[in-house]
Design an enzyme around this catalytic site. Sequence first.
Site, short mmCIF file in Angstrom:
data_model
loop_
_atom_site.label_atom_id
_atom_site.label_comp_id
_atom_site.label_asym_id
_atom_site.label_seq_id
_atom_site.Cartn_x
_atom_site.Cartn_y
_atom_site.Cartn_z
N ARG A 229 0.85 -1.19 0.00
CA ARG A 229 0.00 0.00 0.00
C ARG A 229 0.89 1.25 0.00
NH1 ARG A 229 -5.39 0.72 1.00
NH2 ARG A 229 -5.56 -1.50 1.37
N THR B 34 -0.70 7.60 -1.36
CA THR B 34 -1.98 7.49 -2.08
C THR B 34 -2.90 6.46 -1.42
OG1 THR B 34 -1.19 5.73 -3.51
CG2 THR B 34 -0.82 7.99 -4.27
N ASP C 18 -3.85 -11.32 12.25
CA ASP C 18 -3.13 -11.17 10.99
C ASP C 18 -2.79 -12.55 10.44
OD1 ASP C 18 -1.00 -8.85 9.59
OD2 ASP C 18 -0.74 -10.99 9.20
N ASP D 200 1.01 -13.21 9.63
CA ASP D 200 1.81 -13.41 10.84
C ASP D 200 1.53 -14.79 11.45
OD1 ASP D 200 3.18 -11.05 10.77
OD2 ASP D 200 1.84 -9.99 12.15
#
Length: 209
Positions: free
Chosen positions: A104, A108, A200, A203
């Site tokens: 990401r 933006t 997550d 993870d």
Amino acid sequence: MGKIMVMEHPLIQHKIGIIRRTETSSKEFRELVGEIAMFMAYEATRGLKLRDIEIDTPITKTTVKELAGKKLAVVPILRAGLGMVEGMLTMIPAAKVGHIGLYRDPETLKPVEYYCKLPADCEEREVFVTDPMLATGGSAEAAIAMLKEKGVKNIHFMCVIAAPEGVKALSKAHPDVDIYIGALDEHLNDHGYIVPGLGDAGDRIFGTK
Ligand code: URA
């Protein structure tokens, strides 16, 4: 119009119940994600086309079925999508595997490709994109847009857990794509985690936390 299918198979539901638990180890988590992907592949490949061929058994000639449609590919979104690949390949061993890596952009906030390696004939294949968690849908949307830019036409998306927000965004952006979901959860929290979710997934698969 693509299908949206939430898996109801008891074995899938039971295994998802285990991976959600905080105390489930990385080893168990990884193995179970693989098993869930295997069952999901079984369900998601129900619609594959067959043709009749004539063969010889030791006794007589007979007509049997063989897969007749497009060849298949599995494309995990790095990194958590990797956790679903082995299970998928157990069910569809002849599938080729491509990889898409996205990050990401901090300014933006848009997903940017940092890695993309696909089978040479990917546009001829029916492609199963994997990512265990469909949260906002941003990565899935971008990965599928990248595949479409490369000419891929038959795309399915497979996730273990989805948030309604992600399903809505993905089906709006790519209404032609089938979405297979292990369990549909309640919502996304302010940090972008699925609730109740499992934390997550990357993870937990790779033991990085
Ligand atoms: N990605 C994850 O691994 N978990 C979430 O809850 C959301 C996105």
